[in-house]
Design an enzyme around this catalytic site. Structure first.
Site, PDB file in Angstrom:
ATOM      1  N   TYR A  35     -63.585 -33.392   5.290  1.00 48.22           N
ATOM      2  CA  TYR A  35     -62.642 -32.362   5.743  1.00 48.22           C
ATOM      3  C   TYR A  35     -61.904 -31.770   4.549  1.00 48.22           C
ATOM      4  O   TYR A  35     -61.770 -30.546   4.436  1.00 48.22           O
ATOM      5  CB  TYR A  35     -61.660 -32.979   6.741  1.00 48.22           C
ATOM      6  N   GLU A  57     -52.712 -28.939  15.337  1.00 43.32           N
ATOM      7  CA  GLU A  57     -51.524 -29.390  14.613  1.00 43.32           C
ATOM      8  C   GLU A  57     -50.442 -29.812  15.604  1.00 43.32           C
ATOM      9  O   GLU A  57     -49.711 -30.777  15.362  1.00 43.32           O
ATOM     10  CB  GLU A  57     -50.995 -28.289  13.685  1.00 43.32           C
ATOM     11  N   TRP A  65     -53.504 -37.445  11.308  1.00 44.66           N
ATOM     12  CA  TRP A  65     -54.495 -36.371  11.350  1.00 44.66           C
ATOM     13  C   TRP A  65     -55.898 -36.939  11.537  1.00 44.66           C
ATOM     14  O   TRP A  65     -56.747 -36.316  12.175  1.00 44.66           O
ATOM     15  CB  TRP A  65     -54.428 -35.514  10.089  1.00 44.66           C
TER      16      TRP A  65
END
Length: 206
Positions: A35, A57, A65
């Protein structure tokens, strides 16, 4: 991605087995590394892309995350690839369907916010659009961190963006969440100065 790495012994970049320097949070887990190398900080300027990232988010608030990234394929399936037009038409039946889906984060407020944000995204088409609005808060300068501890968690621009999105009917768009969004879609560059990804967006070259 909100900041979640330890700053107790901040090493700056960590050189991986491939010889490339990355921040500690992206140096070990292959999913986070990919990522970081391929997505994080690259410009996203289309409506659906920005809406998806605002949504994810928001779901990340209070979680790591990595958790959201692992669930992202399931999120995309559950939320019709984050198509605002489809999600804006969701009903309470869809809310209950999503609450029953163990593959995503089952938080009623966040699910309802995602639907409300889709409707707000559609309304913004009569103005500058979601992507245009978000990018209008790009600052004149970007941070130049050498270690993780030097990366801010919010800024004057993220505070202003948060207020404007809330005024437009968005939810789960606090200043810290919006700062993470700005990092993720290239509005600012918070790659560490010694990272191999510093300047990769083409927007900030140093």
């Amino acid at each position: 991605m909100t900041q979640e790495a330890s700053t107790t012994a901040d090493p700056g970049v960590v050189v991986g087995e491939d010889g490339l320097p990355r921040p500690a949070w992206a140096a070990v887990d292959p999913l986070l590394r990919d990522y970081y190398d391929c997505e994080w900080g690259m410009p996203v300027t289309d409506e659906r892309g920005v809406y998806e990232r605002v949504s994810l988010e928001g779901f990340q608030a209070g979680l790591s995350w990595a958790t959201i990234l692992r669930k992202r394929p399931a999120f995309r399936t559950a939320f019709n690839d984050f198509d605002p037009d489809v999600i804006a038409a969701y009903t309470e039946t869809d809310v209950e369907r999503l609450m029953a889906d163990a593959c995503i984060v089952r938080n009623r407020q966040k699910i309802q916010a995602t639907i409300a944000n889709a409707r707000a995204t559609i309304r913004l088409r009569q103005d500058m659009g979601l992507a245009g609005l978000v990018w209008s808060f790009q600052p004149e300068t970007t941070p130049r961190p050498q270690v993780f501890a030097e990366i801010p968690t919010k800024s004057a621009e993220s505070i202003a963006l948060s207020k404007e999105l809330r005024r437009r009917g968005f939810a789960f768009v606090g200043p810290t969440t919006m700062y993470a969004l700005m990092e993720a879609i290239g509005i600012i560059d918070t790659h560490l100065l010694d990272s191999h990804r510093r300047g990769s967006s083409g927007i900030w070259t140093s």
